[in-house]
Design an enzyme around this catalytic site. Sequence first.
Site, short mmCIF file in Angstrom:
data_model
loop_
_atom_site.label_atom_id
_atom_site.label_comp_id
_atom_site.label_asym_id
_atom_site.label_seq_id
_atom_site.Cartn_x
_atom_site.Cartn_y
_atom_site.Cartn_z
CB CYS A 1 0.59 2.26 10.14
SG CYS A 1 0.87 3.95 10.65
CD GLU B 1 -1.64 0.16 3.56
OE1 GLU B 1 -2.02 -0.97 3.91
OE2 GLU B 1 -2.13 1.20 4.01
N1 SAH Z 1 9.78 1.11 9.93
C1 SAH Z 1 9.88 2.53 9.88
C2 SAH Z 1 8.92 3.21 8.94
C3 SAH Z 1 7.49 2.74 8.89
S1 SAH Z 1 6.37 3.25 10.12
C4 SAH Z 1 9.80 3.12 11.28
O1 SAH Z 1 9.64 2.37 12.23
O2 SAH Z 1 9.98 4.32 11.43
C5 SAH Z 1 6.21 5.00 10.08
C6 SAH Z 1 5.86 5.59 11.45
O3 SAH Z 1 4.52 5.26 11.84
C7 SAH Z 1 6.75 5.08 12.56
O4 SAH Z 1 7.09 6.13 13.42
C8 SAH Z 1 5.85 4.08 13.25
O5 SAH Z 1 6.28 3.80 14.55
C9 SAH Z 1 4.52 4.78 13.18
N2 SAH Z 1 3.35 3.93 13.39
C10 SAH Z 1 3.14 2.66 13.02
N3 SAH Z 1 1.93 2.22 13.40
C11 SAH Z 1 1.34 3.26 14.02
C12 SAH Z 1 0.06 3.43 14.65
N4 SAH Z 1 -0.83 2.47 14.69
N5 SAH Z 1 -0.19 4.66 15.18
C13 SAH Z 1 0.71 5.65 15.12
N6 SAH Z 1 1.92 5.55 14.56
C14 SAH Z 1 2.23 4.36 14.01
#
Ligand code: SAH
Length: 350
Positions: free
Chosen positions: A333, A92
């Site tokens: 996400c 996605e």
């Molecule tokens: N793996 C990388 C990039 C992908 S996630 C990372 O960890 O940074 C991008 C951002 O969204 C990251 O800061 C992650 O922790 C956050 N994220 C993932 N799921 C989330 C959720 N359910 N609510 C809020 N932030 C989320």
Amino acid sequence: MTVDIKSMTREELITEVTALGEKPFRAKQLYQWMHQKLSRDYDEMTNLPKTFRERLHEKYTYTSHTLVERRVSAVDGTEKYLFGLADGNVIESVLMRYHFGNSVCISSQVGCRMGCRFCASTIGGLTRNLLPSEMLDQVYAIQRLTGERVSHLVVMGTGEPLDNYDHLLHFIRLLSDENGLNISQRNITVSTCGLVEKIRDLAQEHLQITLALSLHASSQEKRKALMPVAYQYELSDVLDACRYYFEQTGRRITFEYSLVGGVNDSQEDAERLVKLLGGMNCHINLIPVNPIRERDYMQPDRQVVIAFKNKLEKCGKAVSIRREMGRDISGACGQLRKGYLEQEREYHHV
Ligand code: SAH
């Protein structure tokens, strides 16, 4: 598998094409078809001789995503895309429209193996890395479908980009190439959960991209509870790597902090966070956690979010609260892909 042509640099392509007995200008035309005109296949490249196109077809793989689903938010015009890859996997991507331009959020892997507790993308584990071309194709498909220029890019979709380091670097170089879409590196942000060695490697690549570090906690212990990767790296080492990145590149780090109700949103957390980041020249992006069905994490009340922000600001930190976009279309996400895979499974079972 044959060689993936869209992942080649312009120089590599010139070498390949001349080895086939063609003139170097053919490579330049080909590169332009792929990276500026965003062709979906060789047949569109009408100024290339048919025999040459046939030869290319035999020799090289040409990636191009199929559109599985497109959802447009009625609230803010955000668009979510599910794309199909040649091997049947789906990924996605998101398009967000801002006053400064169109920003695309891409996936860097099919699935993810980092295991962050609040994230939907990691629940099924890692399937495979994406090729540079498969990262580019997300941007290219969206620009083609909307007819609007993409000016900004964030690597914040499914996957840990620094876990797919070489392909990521290749992708960034192609995307910012002046003979391609020429997206400024200053408009590219890579988000990582904090793979220390890779952050240090990235610091030495002489790129002008922004590094976003997913911090989400103000102490090592709290971080472990949310992010298994914290068992691998001490928080102090992660922050040292961030300081090093700033020293080497002069680019200010963005710290992402997902606020989870009752877990990391207290005033003490805010105070500890200020101490932790000390005199660092950085920006803090607060993200009220986006609840997912599989976990019972909740967003803090709005006042708690504001109070957290105020505390940081009073202590001199640059802070923003991430505006939630496209919530009505499974904006966060990995939730759209996850929903799709579950539906597919149910479908196959009947
Ligand atoms: N793996 C990388 C990039 C992908 S996630 C990372 O960890 O940074 C991008 C951002 O969204 C990251 O800061 C992650 O922790 C956050 N994220 C993932 N799921 C989330 C959720 N359910 N609510 C809020 N932030 C989320």
